[in-house]
Design a protein around this motif. Structure first.
Motif, short mmCIF file in Angstrom:
data_model
loop_
_atom_site.label_atom_id
_atom_site.label_comp_id
_atom_site.label_asym_id
_atom_site.label_seq_id
_atom_site.Cartn_x
_atom_site.Cartn_y
_atom_site.Cartn_z
N LEU A 26 -10.97 20.06 -5.73
CA LEU A 26 -10.18 20.60 -6.97
C LEU A 26 -11.19 20.95 -8.25
O LEU A 26 -12.31 21.01 -8.22
N CYS A 55 -1.29 21.30 -14.45
CA CYS A 55 -2.10 19.89 -14.63
C CYS A 55 -0.69 19.10 -15.01
O CYS A 55 0.33 19.39 -15.29
N LYS A 63 5.63 11.60 -16.10
CA LYS A 63 4.67 12.78 -16.13
C LYS A 63 5.04 13.81 -17.12
O LYS A 63 5.95 14.16 -17.20
N LYS A 65 3.76 17.51 -17.56
CA LYS A 65 3.39 18.67 -17.05
C LYS A 65 3.01 19.81 -17.98
O LYS A 65 3.60 19.92 -18.95
N SER A 90 -2.93 8.54 -15.08
CA SER A 90 -3.49 9.20 -13.82
C SER A 90 -3.39 10.84 -14.25
O SER A 90 -2.48 11.42 -14.87
N THR A 91 -4.49 11.53 -14.05
CA THR A 91 -4.45 12.93 -14.33
C THR A 91 -4.66 13.80 -13.20
O THR A 91 -5.58 13.42 -12.19
N TRP A 92 -4.05 14.91 -13.16
CA TRP A 92 -4.32 15.73 -11.99
C TRP A 92 -4.19 17.12 -12.60
O TRP A 92 -3.48 17.51 -13.18
N CYS A 93 -5.11 18.24 -11.90
CA CYS A 93 -5.15 19.56 -12.13
C CYS A 93 -5.48 20.37 -10.80
O CYS A 93 -6.23 19.90 -10.19
N ASP A 94 -4.82 21.52 -10.64
CA ASP A 94 -5.21 22.63 -9.72
C ASP A 94 -4.89 23.94 -10.07
O ASP A 94 -4.05 24.15 -11.03
#
Length: 107
Positions: A26, A55, A63, A65, A90-94
């Motif tokens: 990632l 993200c 969430k 976004k 919780s974090t997420w990125c792509d």
């Protein structure tokens, strides 16, 4: 002779095993945590790449976004109360290339 042949096969199989695992990388992000004077935790995300990123920040099933520009910083996202901790986020990125639906969050 047979012993050296077995060693060569073992080395070859070990080499294949090392380089045949799938890679799931990632983009590099930095996650900062903060706490307000009332004890409410918050988080923001920094994009440390040249990519546009899709993200989200999630807490308790909710969430938010958003899209991060190259080397961009998100706004602070706060929890609803001080009952939460930083570990609840919780974090997420792509890369947005893989998630075209996130284009609607471009500002």
């Amino acid at each position: 002779m047979k012993n050296t042949l077995m060693k060569k096969h073992f080395i070859y199989l070990a080499f294949l095993g090392i380089f045949s695992f799938p890679v799931n990388a990632l983009p590099k992000i930095n996650v900062e945590h903060n706490t307000s004077m009332q004890g409410v935790p918050s988080v923001r995300v920094t994009n440390e790449t040249t990519l546009v990123l899709a993200c989200y920040v999630a807490i308790d099933g909710y969430k938010k976004k958003f899209v991060l520009q190259p080397f961009g910083i998100s706004q602070w996202f706060s929890a609803a109360s001080n009952a939460y901790q930083h570990t609840n986020f919780s974090t997420w990125c792509d890369s947005i290339e893989f998630y075209p639906k996130y284009r609607k969050y471009l500002g």
